[in-house]
Design a protein around this motif. Structure first.
Motif, short mmCIF file in Angstrom:
data_model
loop_
_atom_site.label_atom_id
_atom_site.label_comp_id
_atom_site.label_asym_id
_atom_site.label_seq_id
_atom_site.Cartn_x
_atom_site.Cartn_y
_atom_site.Cartn_z
N VAL A 151 31.40 36.31 38.60
CA VAL A 151 32.20 35.84 37.47
C VAL A 151 32.66 36.96 36.56
CG1 VAL A 151 31.03 33.60 37.56
CG2 VAL A 151 30.21 35.34 35.97
N THR A 152 31.86 38.01 36.41
CA THR A 152 32.25 39.07 35.48
C THR A 152 33.55 39.75 35.90
OG1 THR A 152 29.93 39.39 34.86
CG2 THR A 152 31.48 41.15 34.28
N PRO A 153 33.64 40.28 37.13
CA PRO A 153 34.93 40.86 37.53
C PRO A 153 36.01 39.82 37.70
CG PRO A 153 33.42 40.85 39.39
CD PRO A 153 32.62 40.43 38.18
N GLY A 154 35.63 38.60 38.16
CA GLY A 154 36.62 37.56 38.39
C GLY A 154 37.29 37.11 37.10
N PHE A 155 36.49 36.80 36.07
CA PHE A 155 37.06 36.38 34.80
C PHE A 155 37.87 37.51 34.15
CE2 PHE A 155 33.40 33.12 34.17
CZ PHE A 155 34.08 32.21 34.97
N THR A 156 37.39 38.73 34.32
CA THR A 156 38.11 39.88 33.74
C THR A 156 39.45 40.06 34.44
OG1 THR A 156 35.98 40.94 33.24
CG2 THR A 156 37.95 42.33 33.20
N ARG A 157 39.44 39.96 35.75
CA ARG A 157 40.69 40.09 36.51
C ARG A 157 41.69 39.01 36.10
NH1 ARG A 157 38.65 39.39 40.99
NH2 ARG A 157 38.13 41.57 41.43
N ASN A 158 41.22 37.78 35.95
CA ASN A 158 42.10 36.69 35.55
C ASN A 158 42.70 36.92 34.17
OD1 ASN A 158 41.46 35.42 37.95
ND2 ASN A 158 39.97 34.02 37.03
N ALA A 159 41.87 37.40 33.25
CA ALA A 159 42.37 37.65 31.89
C ALA A 159 43.37 38.80 31.87
CB ALA A 159 41.19 37.96 30.96
N MET A 160 43.11 39.82 32.66
CA MET A 160 44.04 40.95 32.71
C MET A 160 45.38 40.52 33.32
SD MET A 160 41.38 43.97 33.85
CE MET A 160 42.43 45.38 33.53
N ALA A 161 45.31 39.72 34.38
CA ALA A 161 46.54 39.24 35.01
C ALA A 161 47.32 38.35 34.05
CB ALA A 161 46.21 38.50 36.29
N ALA A 162 46.61 37.51 33.29
CA ALA A 162 47.28 36.62 32.35
C ALA A 162 47.96 37.40 31.23
CB ALA A 162 46.27 35.64 31.76
N SER A 163 47.43 38.59 30.93
CA SER A 163 48.03 39.42 29.89
C SER A 163 49.24 40.19 30.40
CB SER A 163 46.99 40.40 29.34
OG SER A 163 46.72 41.43 30.29
N GLY A 164 49.50 40.10 31.69
CA GLY A 164 50.65 40.77 32.29
C GLY A 164 50.31 42.06 33.02
N ARG A 165 49.04 42.42 33.04
CA ARG A 165 48.64 43.65 33.72
C ARG A 165 48.57 43.42 35.22
NH1 ARG A 165 43.98 47.83 31.72
NH2 ARG A 165 43.80 49.07 33.60
N GLU A 166 49.15 44.33 35.98
CA GLU A 166 49.20 44.19 37.43
C GLU A 166 48.51 45.32 38.18
OE1 GLU A 166 53.30 43.84 38.40
OE2 GLU A 166 53.55 41.88 37.42
N ASP A 167 48.08 46.36 37.49
CA ASP A 167 47.44 47.49 38.17
C ASP A 167 46.09 47.77 37.53
OD1 ASP A 167 48.41 48.38 35.75
OD2 ASP A 167 48.88 50.39 36.49
N ARG A 168 45.31 48.57 38.23
CA ARG A 168 43.97 48.95 37.77
C ARG A 168 43.14 47.74 37.37
NH1 ARG A 168 44.31 52.49 33.14
NH2 ARG A 168 46.36 51.61 32.75
N LEU A 169 43.16 46.73 38.22
CA LEU A 169 42.34 45.54 38.00
C LEU A 169 40.92 45.79 38.49
CD1 LEU A 169 44.89 42.85 39.23
CD2 LEU A 169 44.42 43.53 36.88
N PRO A 170 39.96 44.98 38.07
CA PRO A 170 38.57 45.17 38.52
C PRO A 170 38.45 45.12 40.03
CG PRO A 170 38.65 43.65 36.68
CD PRO A 170 40.07 43.89 37.08
N GLN A 171 37.62 45.98 40.57
CA GLN A 171 37.34 46.02 42.00
C GLN A 171 35.90 45.60 42.23
OE1 GLN A 171 39.89 46.79 44.19
NE2 GLN A 171 41.09 46.76 42.29
#
Length: 396
Positions: A191-211
């Protein structure tokens, strides 16, 4: 309102977990305060006060949070129908009976106490097994194994209290806590990387997402999940220490790939990252203590407060907001609680590592724990008791 409270597992069990966290820690603080003042403290439990305290934090508070989480999450994972109100009410009463039996154990037959305290996890496991087996996936069925470890750890405690095992309590308590930690390594690692990735994508960020590399996940999960049975069977401390250090190092390595810095302005996210980091650090400290480097008591409290306390607060608050239609933004009181919990963990760690600070650090850490749960309870009790927030409207 009563029907609503039992309509979804997270409502009654997260409420019960917070109330029990306050009551159990309040009793422990009162006992320590009397002892520190030179008096003689006692509890109606059959066990020594420090044993009752440890047992109830693990198998009382810990089990309640698992009940709330699994009864809510598993239907979402599988598409199965959620548990009926009658089942949720029954499961809660079984959990409560265990807590009352442990509290008044000095006046009850040990076999009755054991039966009451050991009943909840099989009830919970049977329900989630029926739901998971509808669409079986290995990565989800692993939680049934973990619940089995947790129940067996508790059984070890009761076997000693029944006079059937000479050294079951110490192993049982350690294995029980380590089972909760293994679940955090697994679930928090999702959940930690998953929720973070979702929030980053929702903010419009498309690169350097959690791995979240699979190999690194396995490297953290496998030794963490191996620790409880290894402790229960009494393998050498060298093996226990090596497994804990490997799991902790791998967990911290995973965390470095999850873009934690991006979450600084989002408490609902950074609390997950911080709690997972304390999980890794606690495993390292426990592993080193198993090799006679540092204090095991300090390490166990870093795990119990920083990892279990921190991650359960993080998850129960987020799940409550999300499943009641409220914005995924931590209320101010809950954000303060997110801060207080790691501070309590640090203080209690210092109290275990530095004998001169033991009593004051322990009392202050307990006070911070109580303050954190009081804040969460005050902020979230409307969500547990009131209807879902209307779609499209801000929560009250």
């Amino acid at each position: 309102m009563i029907k609503r409270l039992f309509s979804e597992g997270f409502r009654i069990f997260f409420l019960a977990a917070c109330l029990f966290a306050l009551a159990a820690m309040g009793q422990w603080e009162a006992y320590l305060g009397v002892e520190a003042a030179g008096g003689w403290g006692a509890l109606p439990a059959a066990q020594a006060p420090h044993i009752w305290h440890a047992h109830e934090m693990i198998f009382g508070y810990g089990a309640a949070t698992l009940g709330g989480f699994f009864l809510t999450a598993v239907p979402n994972w599988t598409g199965a129908k959620g548990a009926a109100q009658r089942f949720i009410a029954l499961a809660f009463l079984v959990w409560l009976a265990g807590r009352l039996a442990m509290w008044g154990g000095a006046s009850l037959p040990p076999v009755l106490v054991a039966a009451a305290d050991l009943a909840f996890l099989p009830v919970l496991a049977a329900k989630i097994a029926a739901q998971l087996l509808a669409r079986p996936k290995p990565q989800q069925l692993i939680f049934l194994l973990a619940l089995g470890f947790l129940w067996t750890a508790n059984l070890f405690c009761h076997l000693e209290w029944l006079g059937l095992l000479s050294d079951g309590v110490e192993q049982g308590l350690r294995a029980g806590l380590l089972t909760l930690i293994a679940m955090i390594v697994i679930l928090g690692g999702r959940v930690t990387p998953g929720f973070t990735r979702n929030a980053m994508a929702a903010s419009g960020r498309e690169d350097r997402l959690p791995q979240n590399p699979k190999a690194l996940a396995i490297l953290s999960i496998a030794p963490a999940l191996a620790l409880p049975p290894v402790v229960l069977v009494g393998l050498p401390e060298l093996i226990i220490g090596a497994l804990a250090i490997l799991a902790g190092a791998a967990a911290l390595a995973r965390l470095t790939l999850w873009r934690s810095a991006w979450t600084v302005r989002r408490p609902i996210l950074w609390t997950l990252h911080l709690s997972y980091g304390l999980t890794g650090a606690g495993l390292l400290a426990f592993g080193l203590a198993s090799l006679n480097i540092g204090s095991e008591i300090a390490a166990l409290h870093l795990l119990g407060i920083g990892a279990v306390g921190g991650m359960t607060l993080s998850v129960l608050s987020r799940a409550t907001l999300g499943h009641t239609g409220r914005p995924l933004v931590a209320p101010t009181a809950v954000t303060v609680a997110y801060v207080l919990m790691p501070l309590a963990a640090l203080l209690r760690y210092l109290g275990g590592a530095l004998p001169a600070l033991h009593t004051p650090a322990t009392l202050v850490a307990g006070g911070l724990w109580i303050a954190a749960f009081a804040l969460v309870l005050a902020a979230l009790i409307p969500a547990w008791l009131l209807p879902r927030a209307p779609v499209g409207r801000p929560a009250p």
